[in-house]
Write a protein that holds these residues in place. Sequence first.
Motif, mmCIF file in Angstrom:
data_model
loop_
_atom_site.group_PDB
_atom_site.id
_atom_site.type_symbol
_atom_site.label_atom_id
_atom_site.label_comp_id
_atom_site.label_asym_id
_atom_site.label_seq_id
_atom_site.Cartn_x
_atom_site.Cartn_y
_atom_site.Cartn_z
ATOM 1 N N TRP A 38 22.239 -72.215 -17.495
ATOM 2 C CA TRP A 38 22.744 -72.955 -18.765
ATOM 3 C C TRP A 38 22.127 -73.984 -18.816
ATOM 4 C CZ3 TRP A 38 27.451 -72.774 -20.567
ATOM 5 C CH2 TRP A 38 28.198 -74.236 -21.394
ATOM 6 N N ARG A 39 21.112 -74.499 -18.183
ATOM 7 C CA ARG A 39 20.251 -75.990 -18.756
ATOM 8 C C ARG A 39 19.374 -75.158 -19.403
ATOM 9 N NH1 ARG A 39 19.552 -78.081 -12.630
ATOM 10 N NH2 ARG A 39 21.796 -79.372 -12.894
ATOM 11 N N GLU A 40 18.533 -74.311 -19.194
ATOM 12 C CA GLU A 40 17.854 -73.359 -20.132
ATOM 13 C C GLU A 40 17.858 -72.943 -21.119
ATOM 14 O OE1 GLU A 40 16.052 -69.659 -19.998
ATOM 15 O OE2 GLU A 40 14.699 -70.576 -18.260
ATOM 16 N N TYR A 41 19.802 -72.376 -21.808
ATOM 17 C CA TYR A 41 19.895 -71.891 -22.127
ATOM 18 C C TYR A 41 20.626 -73.340 -23.821
ATOM 19 C CZ TYR A 41 22.807 -69.929 -25.884
ATOM 20 O OH TYR A 41 23.774 -69.218 -27.280
ATOM 21 N N TYR A 42 21.527 -74.358 -23.008
ATOM 22 C CA TYR A 42 21.372 -75.804 -23.738
ATOM 23 C C TYR A 42 20.600 -76.536 -23.683
ATOM 24 C CZ TYR A 42 25.835 -73.116 -24.039
ATOM 25 O OH TYR A 42 26.759 -71.738 -24.855
ATOM 26 N N GLY A 43 19.560 -76.630 -23.059
ATOM 27 C CA GLY A 43 18.701 -77.419 -23.312
ATOM 28 C C GLY A 43 18.677 -78.697 -22.176
ATOM 29 N N ALA A 44 20.423 -78.969 -21.608
ATOM 30 C CA ALA A 44 20.234 -80.357 -20.943
ATOM 31 C C ALA A 44 20.182 -80.697 -20.209
ATOM 32 C CB ALA A 44 21.896 -79.701 -20.994
ATOM 33 N N ALA A 104 21.697 -70.736 -9.747
ATOM 34 C CA ALA A 104 21.457 -69.888 -11.128
ATOM 35 C C ALA A 104 21.675 -70.249 -12.182
ATOM 36 C CB ALA A 104 21.028 -68.538 -10.433
ATOM 37 N N MET A 105 22.896 -70.005 -12.298
ATOM 38 C CA MET A 105 23.557 -69.372 -13.115
ATOM 39 C C MET A 105 23.386 -71.579 -14.125
ATOM 40 S SD MET A 105 25.820 -67.603 -14.253
ATOM 41 C CE MET A 105 26.413 -68.398 -14.771
ATOM 42 N N GLU A 106 23.505 -72.992 -13.426
ATOM 43 C CA GLU A 106 22.921 -73.684 -13.766
ATOM 44 C C GLU A 106 21.687 -74.424 -14.714
ATOM 45 O OE1 GLU A 106 23.517 -77.782 -14.201
ATOM 46 O OE2 GLU A 106 25.401 -76.514 -13.670
ATOM 47 N N ARG A 107 20.759 -73.049 -13.650
ATOM 48 C CA ARG A 107 19.165 -73.333 -14.349
ATOM 49 C C ARG A 107 19.466 -72.616 -15.823
ATOM 50 N NH1 ARG A 107 17.868 -72.342 -8.772
ATOM 51 N NH2 ARG A 107 17.700 -69.708 -9.784
#
Length: 88
Positions: A82-88, A77-80
Amino acid sequence: MWRHRITRAGQVSIPAEVRERWGASTVLIIDEGEQLTVRPAPENPLEALRGILAGKARSDISADEAKRLWRAEDNAAMERKWREYYGA
């Protein structure tokens, strides 16, 4: 949807029909940046949790395995996020 004025004291009225439907005299106000969310809250939050996990116990895995699974889900969940916030 209702439109209400905010008083000088910062108060907003919740319509009676909503209060009656919720059956709550306490609310949570959640600041979501661009909007506020108002949700009913129990008078005694700890009492409201009583029995919430009834029937949820798993006897097919150990406590250590349950913790490992929870950590894996939390990390995913934290990884998702992170990706959503930073667009990575």
